[in-house]
Enzyme design. Structure first.
Site, PDB file in Angstrom:
ATOM      1  CB  CYS A   1      -0.942  -0.001   1.205  1.00  0.00           C
ATOM      2  SG  CYS A   1      -1.949   1.496   1.315  1.00  0.00           S
TER       3      CYS A   1
ATOM      4  CD  GLU B   1      -6.095   1.812  -6.260  1.00  0.00           C
ATOM      5  OE1 GLU B   1      -6.423   2.846  -5.644  1.00  0.00           O
ATOM      6  OE2 GLU B   1      -6.245   0.665  -5.802  1.00  0.00           O
TER       7      GLU B   1
ATOM      8  CD1 TRP C   1      -7.258   8.527  -1.506  1.00  0.00           C
ATOM      9  CD2 TRP C   1      -8.135   8.854   0.542  1.00  0.00           C
ATOM     10  NE1 TRP C   1      -6.263   9.039  -0.698  1.00  0.00           N
ATOM     11  CE2 TRP C   1      -6.776   9.259   0.551  1.00  0.00           C
ATOM     12  CE3 TRP C   1      -8.890   8.976   1.712  1.00  0.00           C
ATOM     13  CZ2 TRP C   1      -6.152   9.779   1.695  1.00  0.00           C
ATOM     14  CZ3 TRP C   1      -8.257   9.475   2.843  1.00  0.00           C
ATOM     15  CH2 TRP C   1      -6.915   9.881   2.832  1.00  0.00           C
TER      16      TRP C   1
ATOM     17  NE  ARG D   1       2.753   0.626   3.432  1.00  0.00           N
ATOM     18  CZ  ARG D   1       3.927   0.023   3.558  1.00  0.00           C
ATOM     19  NH1 ARG D   1       4.297  -0.472   4.728  1.00  0.00           N
ATOM     20  NH2 ARG D   1       4.750  -0.075   2.520  1.00  0.00           N
TER      21      ARG D   1
HETATM   22  N1  ARG Z   1      -6.972  -1.730  -6.959  1.00  0.00           N
HETATM   23  C1  ARG Z   1      -8.283  -2.002  -6.440  1.00  0.00           C
HETATM   24  C2  ARG Z   1      -9.335  -1.488  -7.400  1.00  0.00           C
HETATM   25  O1  ARG Z   1      -9.015  -0.882  -8.372  1.00  0.00           O
HETATM   26  C3  ARG Z   1      -8.484  -1.384  -5.081  1.00  0.00           C
HETATM   27  C4  ARG Z   1      -7.444  -1.719  -4.035  1.00  0.00           C
HETATM   28  C5  ARG Z   1      -7.454  -0.798  -2.826  1.00  0.00           C
HETATM   29  N2  ARG Z   1      -7.182   0.563  -3.227  1.00  0.00           N
HETATM   30  C6  ARG Z   1      -7.165   1.634  -2.416  1.00  0.00           C
HETATM   31  N3  ARG Z   1      -6.922   2.788  -2.932  1.00  0.00           N
HETATM   32  N4  ARG Z   1      -7.362   1.515  -1.122  1.00  0.00           N
HETATM   33  O2  ARG Z   1     -10.512  -1.619  -7.217  1.00  0.00           O
END
Ligand code: ARG
Length: 358
Positions: A64, A239, A234, A67
């Site tokens: 992560c 991602e 968030w 953090r």
């Molecule tokens: N990578 C995942 C997604 O696109 C989420 C993982 C957690 N991500 C976060 N920013 N807490 O759905």
């Protein structure tokens, strides 16, 4: 068996009480825990232990990049929730965490494993997630959800068969589901994706939900296994923009975006994939900001991670991290993370993958 639970408890309680400035209470607490384990095979965390444990588990999550904010995690104690209350608690989590767009990092913790009970499990990978279907024309929706979507259908749920059907909550044991519920769409804070300069972008009809709430991992604190403990932060824009919507085996949108941009996709060396990838990421950031839903760009996230590294050093804690996961998938070498090595050993208070129940 009992001695291992106690050993792990000892390690955690010592660290926890040292960090909370309660060193004088360690030995009496450990005495109580020892007796409790001898009598019942397990022990119950105080709320303070639970809260700090969940936060430390985030601090220890090697993969992560977010953090820096570990100590702000909002911990909701639902350990006493009965079967019938769990779906309500999940709905409350989505609301509280979404907080009308100002996302709060939140975890809801349900009852842990117990020697005399079946493990509790949430069958969803994330509380909010889109369904996926195999069709004659290829996959519709999210390919990572195909199997779980079939489970939902077998329980009596039916989706609208769009690319963005929100899956229902499904809870149960690791052997069978016991209850499910459709999620009110309004809870998902869905963000329609548009681009600050390309008016045609919104006509692509892309969207994504606001809050990533991982619900299939196990939280382990001091030898206690919380098999149902959904948590969220968030999003970082990559991602969504560089993985969920871009991966060839996910929504695979780069070819479409490139063609709308008028790029020459007949030759790799025009870098049409890179150009459309960057524009998609710009669109995701722009849209979340426009909608008032928290999101972070990968440059800011890397800076925040640097601050986290400095804090850990100050506190004389050994930093662990998983380089391959920490580097962002867009322009990784532009961040400091790319140019360092990280120790990828795992501390025991942590979030772990667990076997899928289906
Ligand atoms: N990578 C995942 C997604 O696109 C989420 C993982 C957690 N991500 C976060 N920013 N807490 O759905």
């Amino acid at each position: 068996m009992e001695s291992t639970v106690f050993n792990k408890a000892e390690e955690f309680i010592t660290l926890c009480y040292e960090e909370l400035g309660k060193v004088d209470q360690i030995s009496s607490r450990l005495n109580d825990i020892k007796i409790e384990i001898e009598e019942s095979g397990t022990y119950v965390h105080t709320f303070e232990e639970l809260e700090h444990g969940a936060r430390v588990a985030w601090r220890n999550s090697n993969r992560c990049i977010g953090r820096l904010f570990w100590s702000t995690l909002q911990v909701i104690d639902e350990r006493t929730a009965e079967e019938g209350d769990i779906l309500d608690a999940l709905e409350r989590h989505v609301k509280l965490a979404g907080n009308q767009g100002k996302i709060r990092p939140t975890i809801t913790i349900f009852r842990p494993s117990h020697p005399e009970k079946e493990d509790l499990r949430i069958w969803n990978h994330q509380l909010l997630r889109y369904a996926g279907y195999n069709t004659k024309e290829g996959v519709m929706g999210d390919s990572t959800s195909i199997e779980f979507t079939k489970v939902c259908e077998s329980l009596g749920w039916t989706g609208d068969r769009t690319d963005y059907d929100l899956l229902p909550f499904v809870v149960g044991t690791d052997k069978e589901p016991s209850a499910w519920r459709e999620i009110p769409t309004s809870l998902a804070l869905e963000v329609p994706i548009s681009h600050p300069e390309f008016p045609w972008f919104e006509d692509l009809g892309l969207k994504w939900y606001g809050v990533p709430i991982i619900s299939d991992m196990k939280l382990e604190i001091g030898g206690i296994h919380y098999t149902a403990a959904p948590f969220n932060g968030w999003y970082m824009e990559t991602e969504i923009g560089a993985r969920n919507l871009a991966d060839e085996d996910r929504y695979n949108l780069l070819p479409k975006i490139a063609s709308c941009m008028g790029l020459d996709t007949s030759k790799q060396w025009t870098l049409w994939k890179d150009k459309s990838l960057v524009e998609l990421n710009i669109a995701v950031l722009h849209s979340f900001k426009e909608a008032g839903v928290s999101i972070v760009d990968h440059h800011t996230a890397a800076q925040q991670f640097r601050k986290f590294e400095q804090n850990e050093q100050k506190e004389k804690r050994e930093l662990t991290g998983d380089w391959a996961w920490l580097i962002p998938p867009v322009s990784p070498a532009v961040t400091h993370i790319f140019h360092k090595e990280y120790n990828n050993s795992w501390k025991s208070t942590n979030y772990f993958y667990q076997k899928r129940p289906f």
